[in-house]
Design an enzyme around this catalytic site. Structure first.
Site, PDB file in Angstrom:
ATOM      1  N   LYS A 156      -9.254  -8.904  -9.404  1.00  0.00           N
ATOM      2  CA  LYS A 156     -10.141  -8.953  -8.236  1.00  0.00           C
ATOM      3  C   LYS A 156     -10.450  -7.547  -7.751  1.00  0.00           C
ATOM      4  O   LYS A 156      -9.594  -6.860  -7.189  1.00  0.00           O
ATOM      5  CB  LYS A 156      -9.534  -9.747  -7.075  1.00  0.00           C
ATOM      6  CG  LYS A 156     -10.621 -10.038  -6.039  1.00  0.00           C
ATOM      7  CD  LYS A 156     -10.119 -10.293  -4.652  1.00  0.00           C
ATOM      8  CE  LYS A 156      -9.801  -9.055  -3.873  1.00  0.00           C
ATOM      9  NZ  LYS A 156     -10.961  -8.211  -3.535  1.00  0.00           N
ATOM     10  N   GLY A 204      -3.263  -0.865  -2.723  1.00  0.00           N
ATOM     11  CA  GLY A 204      -4.014  -0.912  -1.465  1.00  0.00           C
ATOM     12  C   GLY A 204      -3.118  -0.537  -0.303  1.00  0.00           C
ATOM     13  O   GLY A 204      -2.167   0.230  -0.461  1.00  0.00           O
ATOM     14  N   SER A 205      -3.407  -1.114   0.848  1.00  0.00           N
ATOM     15  CA  SER A 205      -2.680  -0.723   2.058  1.00  0.00           C
ATOM     16  C   SER A 205      -1.271  -1.324   2.081  1.00  0.00           C
ATOM     17  O   SER A 205      -1.029  -2.385   1.502  1.00  0.00           O
ATOM     18  CB  SER A 205      -3.452  -1.188   3.294  1.00  0.00           C
ATOM     19  OG  SER A 205      -3.596  -2.599   3.284  1.00  0.00           O
ATOM     20  N   THR A 206      -0.386  -0.659   2.759  1.00  0.00           N
ATOM     21  CA  THR A 206       0.990  -1.148   2.899  1.00  0.00           C
ATOM     22  C   THR A 206       1.004  -2.476   3.650  1.00  0.00           C
ATOM     23  O   THR A 206       1.778  -3.377   3.328  1.00  0.00           O
ATOM     24  CB  THR A 206       1.842  -0.076   3.607  1.00  0.00           C
ATOM     25  OG1 THR A 206       1.909   1.067   2.728  1.00  0.00           O
ATOM     26  CG2 THR A 206       3.259  -0.549   3.891  1.00  0.00           C
ATOM     27  N   GLU A 207       0.098  -2.598   4.608  1.00  0.00           N
ATOM     28  CA  GLU A 207      -0.009  -3.831   5.389  1.00  0.00           C
ATOM     29  C   GLU A 207      -0.316  -5.034   4.482  1.00  0.00           C
ATOM     30  O   GLU A 207       0.343  -6.074   4.546  1.00  0.00           O
ATOM     31  CB  GLU A 207      -1.135  -3.607   6.403  1.00  0.00           C
ATOM     32  CG  GLU A 207      -1.410  -4.747   7.318  1.00  0.00           C
ATOM     33  CD  GLU A 207      -2.800  -4.569   7.979  1.00  0.00           C
ATOM     34  OE1 GLU A 207      -3.403  -3.479   7.895  1.00  0.00           O
ATOM     35  OE2 GLU A 207      -3.269  -5.548   8.559  1.00  0.00           O
ATOM     36  N   GLY A 213       0.064  -5.056   1.231  1.00  0.00           N
ATOM     37  CA  GLY A 213       1.177  -5.153   0.283  1.00  0.00           C
ATOM     38  C   GLY A 213       2.254  -6.106   0.779  1.00  0.00           C
ATOM     39  O   GLY A 213       2.807  -6.911   0.029  1.00  0.00           O
ATOM     40  N   GLU A 249       1.434  -0.566  -5.363  1.00  0.00           N
ATOM     41  CA  GLU A 249       1.172   0.864  -5.180  1.00  0.00           C
ATOM     42  C   GLU A 249       0.437   0.985  -3.856  1.00  0.00           C
ATOM     43  O   GLU A 249      -0.697   0.538  -3.731  1.00  0.00           O
ATOM     44  CB  GLU A 249       0.340   1.389  -6.349  1.00  0.00           C
ATOM     45  CG  GLU A 249       0.429   2.891  -6.497  1.00  0.00           C
ATOM     46  CD  GLU A 249      -0.725   3.598  -5.846  1.00  0.00           C
ATOM     47  OE1 GLU A 249      -0.573   4.012  -4.671  1.00  0.00           O
ATOM     48  OE2 GLU A 249      -1.771   3.731  -6.492  1.00  0.00           O
ATOM     49  N   CYS A 289      -4.629   7.887  -2.303  1.00  0.00           N
ATOM     50  CA  CYS A 289      -3.312   7.473  -1.818  1.00  0.00           C
ATOM     51  C   CYS A 289      -2.330   8.650  -1.796  1.00  0.00           C
ATOM     52  O   CYS A 289      -1.413   8.665  -0.996  1.00  0.00           O
ATOM     53  CB  CYS A 289      -2.767   6.319  -2.655  1.00  0.00           C
ATOM     54  SG  CYS A 289      -2.843   6.637  -4.409  1.00  0.00           S
ATOM     55  N   GLU A 325      -1.208   6.915   7.651  1.00  0.00           N
ATOM     56  CA  GLU A 325      -2.186   7.237   6.604  1.00  0.00           C
ATOM     57  C   GLU A 325      -3.583   7.165   7.210  1.00  0.00           C
ATOM     58  O   GLU A 325      -3.977   6.130   7.759  1.00  0.00           O
ATOM     59  CB  GLU A 325      -2.066   6.246   5.449  1.00  0.00           C
ATOM     60  CG  GLU A 325      -3.054   6.523   4.341  1.00  0.00           C
ATOM     61  CD  GLU A 325      -2.814   5.680   3.089  1.00  0.00           C
ATOM     62  OE1 GLU A 325      -2.844   4.440   3.188  1.00  0.00           O
ATOM     63  OE2 GLU A 325      -2.594   6.272   2.017  1.00  0.00           O
TER      64      GLU A 325
HETATM   65  P1  NAI Z   1      -6.790  -3.261   1.667  1.00  0.00           P
HETATM   66  O1  NAI Z   1      -5.351  -3.099   1.338  1.00  0.00           O
HETATM   67  O2  NAI Z   1      -7.173  -4.284   2.673  1.00  0.00           O
HETATM   68  O3  NAI Z   1      -7.624  -3.585   0.321  1.00  0.00           O
HETATM   69  C1  NAI Z   1      -7.182  -3.357  -0.998  1.00  0.00           C
HETATM   70  C2  NAI Z   1      -7.444  -4.595  -1.838  1.00  0.00           C
HETATM   71  O4  NAI Z   1      -6.690  -5.685  -1.311  1.00  0.00           O
HETATM   72  C3  NAI Z   1      -8.894  -5.067  -1.848  1.00  0.00           C
HETATM   73  O5  NAI Z   1      -9.211  -5.592  -3.117  1.00  0.00           O
HETATM   74  C4  NAI Z   1      -8.878  -6.191  -0.825  1.00  0.00           C
HETATM   75  O6  NAI Z   1      -9.900  -7.137  -1.036  1.00  0.00           O
HETATM   76  C5  NAI Z   1      -7.516  -6.802  -1.069  1.00  0.00           C
HETATM   77  N1  NAI Z   1      -6.979  -7.565   0.050  1.00  0.00           N
HETATM   78  C6  NAI Z   1      -7.166  -7.371   1.382  1.00  0.00           C
HETATM   79  N2  NAI Z   1      -6.496  -8.287   2.103  1.00  0.00           N
HETATM   80  C7  NAI Z   1      -5.863  -9.088   1.221  1.00  0.00           C
HETATM   81  C8  NAI Z   1      -4.995 -10.219   1.351  1.00  0.00           C
HETATM   82  N3  NAI Z   1      -4.675 -10.715   2.542  1.00  0.00           N
HETATM   83  N4  NAI Z   1      -4.503 -10.780   0.214  1.00  0.00           N
HETATM   84  C9  NAI Z   1      -4.823 -10.285  -0.993  1.00  0.00           C
HETATM   85  N5  NAI Z   1      -5.634  -9.236  -1.177  1.00  0.00           N
HETATM   86  C10 NAI Z   1      -6.151  -8.631  -0.089  1.00  0.00           C
HETATM   87  O7  NAI Z   1      -7.345  -1.866   2.097  1.00  0.00           O
HETATM   88  P2  NAI Z   1      -8.629  -1.548   3.016  1.00  0.00           P
HETATM   89  O8  NAI Z   1      -8.706  -2.514   4.142  1.00  0.00           O
HETATM   90  O9  NAI Z   1      -9.789  -1.475   2.153  1.00  0.00           O
HETATM   91  O10 NAI Z   1      -8.246  -0.127   3.568  1.00  0.00           O
HETATM   92  C11 NAI Z   1      -7.347  -0.020   4.672  1.00  0.00           C
HETATM   93  C12 NAI Z   1      -6.404   1.125   4.479  1.00  0.00           C
HETATM   94  O11 NAI Z   1      -5.579   0.855   3.367  1.00  0.00           O
HETATM   95  C13 NAI Z   1      -7.036   2.466   4.158  1.00  0.00           C
HETATM   96  O12 NAI Z   1      -7.466   3.117   5.295  1.00  0.00           O
HETATM   97  C14 NAI Z   1      -5.885   3.147   3.484  1.00  0.00           C
HETATM   98  O13 NAI Z   1      -5.020   3.661   4.432  1.00  0.00           O
HETATM   99  C15 NAI Z   1      -5.187   2.039   2.719  1.00  0.00           C
HETATM  100  N6  NAI Z   1      -5.588   1.995   1.307  1.00  0.00           N
HETATM  101  C16 NAI Z   1      -4.760   2.556   0.377  1.00  0.00           C
HETATM  102  C17 NAI Z   1      -5.130   2.590  -0.947  1.00  0.00           C
HETATM  103  C18 NAI Z   1      -4.273   3.206  -1.989  1.00  0.00           C
HETATM  104  O14 NAI Z   1      -4.775   3.662  -2.999  1.00  0.00           O
HETATM  105  N7  NAI Z   1      -2.972   3.212  -1.829  1.00  0.00           N
HETATM  106  C19 NAI Z   1      -6.420   2.057  -1.406  1.00  0.00           C
HETATM  107  C20 NAI Z   1      -7.186   1.424  -0.356  1.00  0.00           C
HETATM  108  C21 NAI Z   1      -6.768   1.428   0.947  1.00  0.00           C
END
Ligand code: NAI
Ligand code: MG
Length: 497
Positions: free
Chosen positions: A191, A244-247, A249, A266, A300, A400
């Protein structure tokens, strides 16, 4: 070049809309018929309508992946055949490098010079590296202490793997997830992030062209709360790999509990980048600039806490501010741009919110700190930002930000800076700039981070493992370390009497 010319010159991919999803080897619309828009963050224009996957589509994709895993050509393929498919995919991607670079830049915003020079070739290399591993997954013979037994291990794939990736390096993140999973013989439901679905879907076309059997790779674009959550909770998914985000995760871990699926994560970071007074400052300052402003700071591993020895603090901060002011802000598709837009309105607001909180808590902006909005730069652009007068307790020094914002923090000695650098819930990466080999090694061993860069920063290679300490996640990607995350060990006991 306008957006539309850029697309039509580079890709016929977007001519048919909505862009469909890949399930069981077929390109299909969503079960609901819903679509969503993906936009060009440099202009805020809609780039394409994309089929919007939800739980029913995820379910269809999981069924297809299960079928492909249990029967059909995929499980019958030899390791060498799997390796050759991955190699062929790399060749196809390389042949379409220009198109992928343009698509990535238009969808994500990043400067085309980095998409061309980094994202695409690194992705090609990633598939090639793991093509080699397909035929090298060895078990062991075990000298057990029970007579007349022959005991050995087999390394087997996990089954159906769900992979959820972010928007900051959409194509590279797809390859980090897909390449090892497929090399190990799993099938996948991927996804992509809702902000940047295009390169993963275009890659899906190349996956079909390369000859991967139907259902080995399924790609379902959609939103996190719907498609992502359905994948994370699906009872027939054996493993989730998430970046993605720790939240989120944490939500993935909760959702995994139902069938106790394996999880690798990650997550975020707040990486310290530490400049000692004996460092070669010319490189260190440039390194500090790249560490935080590369990819608009949406990395990240971004070196977002810049610790500088007090004796060179003024010099480093003013040098960094000067670099920041010289960066050319512009649409990613312009080859001269150093800094593109942030990925979305939401991200721009989040980052500007942090700038406000920094000001509010009493830190001062040395340079930047604001949005750029002109007729030519109508998208989500902001100036690279350096904060001074920061306390370790401030939100801008702890959380972050994921944007082009760095906090500069003076320090006095090695022990102090090591302790402050480690005082974070995160532990993804760290940087050290010094000419003193003792300090370099001492810091490399003391810093609690999954990767430590000394006199360099943001180096990645398919062969070098990467992942987080503490709340930056668990499991490793890349290198042979990731193979543990996509295989399970079976122990076989043969009675010989
Ligand atoms: P996010 O963690 O919400 O999104 C990352 C992925 O997770 C996307 O594919 C999203 O559709 C999916 N996702 C979101 N909620 C989900 C859920 N409940 N269950 C399963 N999958 C879900 O990140 P977002 O909202 O785009 O960015 C927020 C913050 O997260 C950023 O400001 C940054 O601090 C952090 N982040 C860190 C990343 C990294 O490389 N470690 C990459 C993206 C965001
Ligand atoms: Mg989110």
């Amino acid at each position: 070049m306008t957006t539309n010319t850029a697309i039509s010159v580079q890709s016929t991919f977007l001519r048919q809309q909505p862009v469909k999803m890949l399930i069981g080897g077929q390109w299909v619309e969503s079960a609901s018929g819903k679509t969503f828009a993906t936009i060009n963050p440099a202009t805020t224009e809609v780039l394409a309508q994309v089929a919007e996957g939800e739980s029913e589509d995820i379910n269809r994709a999981v069924v297809a992946a299960r079928k492909a895993f249990e029967s059909g050509p995929w499980p019958k393929m030899t390791p060498s055949q799997r390796g050759r498919l991955l190699w062929k995919l790399a060749d196809l991607l390389e042949a379409h490098a220009e198109e992928f670079a343009a698509l990535e830049t238009l969808d994500n915003g990043k400067p085309i010079k980095y998409a061309k020079g980094g994202d695409v070739p690194l992705t090609v290399d990633h598939f090639r590296y793991f093509a080699g591993w397909a035929s090298k997954l060895e078990g062991e013979t075990i000298p057990v202490s029970i007579p007349n037994m022959f005991t050995y291990t087999l390394r087997e794939p996990l089954g159906v793997v769900g992979q959820i990736i972010p928007w900051n390096f959409p194509l590279q993140m797809a390859s980090w997830k897909l390449a090892p999973a497929l090399a190990c013989g799993n099938t996948v439901v991927l996804k992509p992030a809702e902000q940047t679905p295009l390169t993963a879907l275009r890659l899906g076309e190349l996956i079909c062209e390369a000859g991967f059997p139907d259902g080995a790779v399924n790609i379902v674009p959609g939103f996190g709360e719907t498609a992502g959550a359905a994948l994370a909770a699906h009872p027939d998914v054996d493993k989730i790999a998430f970046t993605g985000s720790t939240e989120v995760g944490r939500k993935i871990v909760e959702a995994s509990a139902g069938n106790l699926k394996k999880v690798t994560l990650e997550l975020g970071g707040k990486s310290p980048n530490i400049i000692f007074p004996d460092a070669d400052l010319k490189y260190a300052v440039r390194g500090a600039m790249n560490a935080i402003f590369f990819n608009q700071g949406q990395v990240c591993t971004a070196g977002s806490r810049l610790f500088v020895h007090q004796s060179v603090y003024e010099q480093v901060v003013s040098g960094l501010a000067e670099y920041a002011q010289k960066m050319k802000i512009g649409a990613g598709i312009d080859p001269a741009s150093d800094l593109g837009p942030l990925v979305s309105q939401e991200q721009l607001e989040r980052v500007l919110g942090y700038v406000e909180s920094g000001r509010h808590e009493g830190a001062s902006v040395v340079t930047g700190g604001e949005r750029v909005a002109t007729q030519d730069l109508a998208g989500y652009f902001m100036r690279p930002t350096v904060f001074d007068g920061v306390q370790d307790e401030m939100r801008i020094a702890r959380e972050e930000i994921f944007g082009p914002v760095v906090v500069a923090l003076p320090f006095e000695n090695v022990e102090e800076v090591a302790a402050r650098a480690n005082a974070s819930i995160y532990g993804l990466a760290a940087g050290v700039w010094t000419s003193d080999v003792k300090i370099a090694h001492k810091m490399a061993s003391t810093l609690k981070a999954g990767v430590v860069w000394v006199n360099t920063y943001n180096m990645f290679d398919a062969a070098a493992p990467f992942g987080g300490y503490k709340q930056s996640g668990y499991g490793r990607e890349m290198g042979h370390a990731v193979l543990d995350a996509y295989t399970q060990t079976k122990t076989v006991w043969m009675g010989l009497r």
